[in-house]
Write an enzyme that holds these catalytic residues in place. Structure first.
Site, PDB file in Angstrom:
ATOM      1  N   ASN A   7       0.871  -1.175   0.000  1.00 22.68           N
ATOM      2  CA  ASN A   7       0.000   0.000   0.000  1.00 22.68           C
ATOM      3  C   ASN A   7       0.911   1.229   0.000  1.00 22.68           C
ATOM      4  OD1 ASN A   7      -1.770   2.056   0.536  1.00 22.68           O
ATOM      5  ND2 ASN A   7      -2.668   1.127   2.365  1.00 22.68           N
ATOM      6  N   ARG A  91      -2.665  -2.101  -3.378  1.00 21.80           N
ATOM      7  CA  ARG A  91      -3.844  -1.278  -3.174  1.00 21.80           C
ATOM      8  C   ARG A  91      -3.760  -0.120  -4.169  1.00 21.80           C
ATOM      9  NH1 ARG A  91      -4.935   3.315   1.217  1.00 21.80           N
ATOM     10  NH2 ARG A  91      -7.111   3.658   0.691  1.00 21.80           N
ATOM     11  N   HIS A 180     -12.793   3.244   0.338  1.00 17.88           N
ATOM     12  CA  HIS A 180     -12.731   2.250   1.431  1.00 17.88           C
ATOM     13  C   HIS A 180     -13.425   0.948   1.035  1.00 17.88           C
ATOM     14  CE1 HIS A 180     -12.705   5.741   4.591  1.00 17.88           C
ATOM     15  NE2 HIS A 180     -11.470   5.353   4.366  1.00 17.88           N
ATOM     16  N   GLY A 210     -12.388   5.830  10.444  1.00 19.67           N
ATOM     17  CA  GLY A 210     -10.956   5.975  10.743  1.00 19.67           C
ATOM     18  C   GLY A 210     -10.609   7.443  10.613  1.00 19.67           C
ATOM     19  N   ARG A 241     -11.174  16.337   7.649  1.00 16.80           N
ATOM     20  CA  ARG A 241     -11.967  16.678   6.447  1.00 16.80           C
ATOM     21  C   ARG A 241     -13.391  17.027   6.854  1.00 16.80           C
ATOM     22  NH1 ARG A 241     -10.739  11.203   3.324  1.00 16.80           N
ATOM     23  NH2 ARG A 241      -8.908  10.909   4.622  1.00 16.80           N
ATOM     24  N   PHE A 284      -8.991  10.914  17.734  1.00 18.19           N
ATOM     25  CA  PHE A 284     -10.095  10.845  18.682  1.00 18.19           C
ATOM     26  C   PHE A 284      -9.628  10.663  20.120  1.00 18.19           C
ATOM     27  CE2 PHE A 284     -13.767   9.342  20.942  1.00 18.19           C
ATOM     28  CZ  PHE A 284     -14.679  10.325  20.577  1.00 18.19           C
ATOM     29  N   GLU A 334     -13.802   1.034  15.918  1.00 11.52           N
ATOM     30  CA  GLU A 334     -13.435  -0.071  16.809  1.00 11.52           C
ATOM     31  C   GLU A 334     -13.201   0.373  18.247  1.00 11.52           C
ATOM     32  OE1 GLU A 334     -10.047  -2.073  14.932  1.00 11.52           O
ATOM     33  OE2 GLU A 334     -11.087  -1.891  13.010  1.00 11.52           O
ATOM     34  N   HIS A 335     -12.745   1.624  18.410  1.00 14.32           N
ATOM     35  CA  HIS A 335     -12.278   2.013  19.744  1.00 14.32           C
ATOM     36  C   HIS A 335     -13.001   3.187  20.392  1.00 14.32           C
ATOM     37  CE1 HIS A 335      -8.979  -0.726  19.109  1.00 14.32           C
ATOM     38  NE2 HIS A 335      -8.670  -0.115  17.994  1.00 14.32           N
ATOM     39  N   GLU A 386      -7.924  -4.832   5.654  1.00 13.65           N
ATOM     40  CA  GLU A 386      -7.861  -4.573   4.215  1.00 13.65           C
ATOM     41  C   GLU A 386      -6.749  -5.384   3.559  1.00 13.65           C
ATOM     42  OE1 GLU A 386      -8.119  -0.445   5.582  1.00 13.65           O
ATOM     43  OE2 GLU A 386      -8.983   0.015   3.630  1.00 13.65           O
TER      44      GLU A 386
END
Ligand code: ADP
Length: 398
Positions: A7, A91, A180, A210, A241, A284, A334-335, A386
């Site tokens: 990637n 990717r 994605h 993410g 963004r 975050f 996830e978190h 991924e």
């Protein structure tokens, strides 16, 4: 059989060597600061110390050479020779309207993805450089392109055509593409597997939260709508963004504030989102600490985040005529239980009932169910992978 997944970013490169029999990553690594002073490779192998190499790397070819050397390294490597790598999966961000599936790399494919540079000027060029560098170093190894946009090519016209003059779609290919895709496809399939159901019988909403954020409606295994658009700037609020805003704000910033178009681009991509609203940061974890100190704007950024995801869940349940499962994935998905609770509370009227204790748990493992026993809609947190998805698609083609 072992597949190398690459990637390539503009100055970085992530890689994994995956053993397809066990589907485990034998090694994973990151090369940073390619072409800039201070180039560094960090390779991780389960149960071993990190292998770090600080070597000047003038370009991606140098970087890939270092990756291959690290994989076959006598002491820190995981394979004896490069011949053990059966294929390379790359990717590639943009596959335009041409690719709804992954493809084996050949001259025509290269020509096409070069053509799509105008659609993804930041992403496709480093992806192409990565493929070319690998081809030079491993001329006999088959290569596969796995596109971020491919999974969304099943969207109906009404979901992807923008209400602009139609000529911009016909002549300039301005439309919703969505991104994605590899992640949405992976977690949607994982949910079906977990529920022991055929994906063809399921209506799933996948939330990839993410640094970039996108939500997708997956009906019967196919993407039928997604929040990102012509570019990954569209959709709900992200790290830095802005996501969807009134397009007239752009004109206002130019006319009234005197910014030029590059400055506006920088504002919308780099200075907006949770960073812009909170003034705290893009990560975050920093927002969470600030919320702990009762920082009002950090709380507002989190409220906006959850609210926008909730609106999207409502919209996609409406377009699919129902929803069987919702899945949260990627760093925030996830978190961050703080975001999930805001996105899911109040949706009991469409059958969503959260188990707040499970939602607060940090033991995600391979995936966890966070909806209540009697919830009509199953809600899961599933770590995305991924790289494994890219490796699987690569294996299928070679
Ligand atoms: P990318 O889109 O770059 O692949 P990731 O899926 O790795 O991003 O997500 C990165 C983001 O996830 C970070 O910027 C941060 O906001 C969030 N994140 C990561 N770990 C945590 C955590 N423990 N708690 C809350 N948020 C987290």
């Amino acid at each position: 059989m072992k597949v190398l997944v690459i990637n390539c970013g503009s100055s970085s490169l992530k890689y994994q060597l995956i053993d397809m029999t066990t589907e485990e990553a034998l090694a994973e690594g990151l090369v940073e600061r390619i072409g800039i002073q201070g180039s560094i490779l960090t390779q991780k192998v389960k149960g071993r110390d990190k292998y770090i190499v600080e070597n000047p790397l003038k370009d991606h070819q140098d970087a890939i050479e270092l990756v291959l050397n690290s994989l076959v390294h006598e002491k820190f490597g995981v394979i004896k020779s490069m011949d053990e790598i059966s294929a390379v999966g790359h990717r590639v961000v943009h596959g335009g309207e041409k690719y709804s599936q992954s493809v084996l790399v050949d001259e025509e494919v290269m020509k096409n993805i070069e053509e799509f540079i105008k659609l993804a000027p930041l992403h496709n060029p480093p992806n192409i450089i990565g493929i070319k560098a690998c081809q030079k170093l491993m001329p006999n190894t088959p290569m596969v392109c796995v596109f971020d946009t491919a999974f969304h090519q099943t969207m109906p016209e009404k979901a992807y055509v923008y209400p602009l003059s139609y000529e911009y779609y016909e002549n300039d290919h301005i439309r919703r593409y969505g991104f994605h895709g590899t992640s949405h496809k992976y977690v949607a399939n994982k949910v079906a597997e977990t529920m022991k159901k055929d994906i063809k019988d399921l209506k799933i909403i996948t939330c990839h939260l993410g640094n970039g954020v996108s939500v997708t409606a997956v009906d019967g295994g196919k993407s039928i709508d997604t929040t990102m658009g012509f570019t990954p700037l569209a959709g709900t609020i992200m790290g830095s963004r802005c996501g969807d805003i009134d397009p007239a704000i752009v004109m206002y910033l130019v006319k009234e504030k005197g910014y030029n178009i590059d400055e506006v681009n920088e504002i919308l991509n780099k200075k907006s989102g949770i960073l812009g609203v909170s003034g705290v940061g893009t990560d975050f974890r920093d927002i969470r600490s600030a919320m702990g100190e009762n920082n009002k704007r950090a709380i507002l950024a989190t409220d906006i985040f959850g609210y926008q995801i909730k609106k999207q869940i409502g919209a996609y349940a409406a377009v699919m005529g129902g929803v069987d499962a919702i899945v949260f994935t990627a760093g925030i998905g996830e978190h961050a239980p703080e975001v999930r609770i805001r996105a899911l509370t109040g949706l009991e009227f469409i059958g969503i009932k959260l188990d707040t204790t499970k939602n607060d748990s940090h033991e995600v493992g391979d995936g966890m169910l966070i909806s209540a026993e009697d919830s009509g809609v199953k809600v899961y947190v599933i770590p995305t992978n991924e790289e494994l998805m890219i490796a699987k698609e690569t294996l299928a083609l070679v």
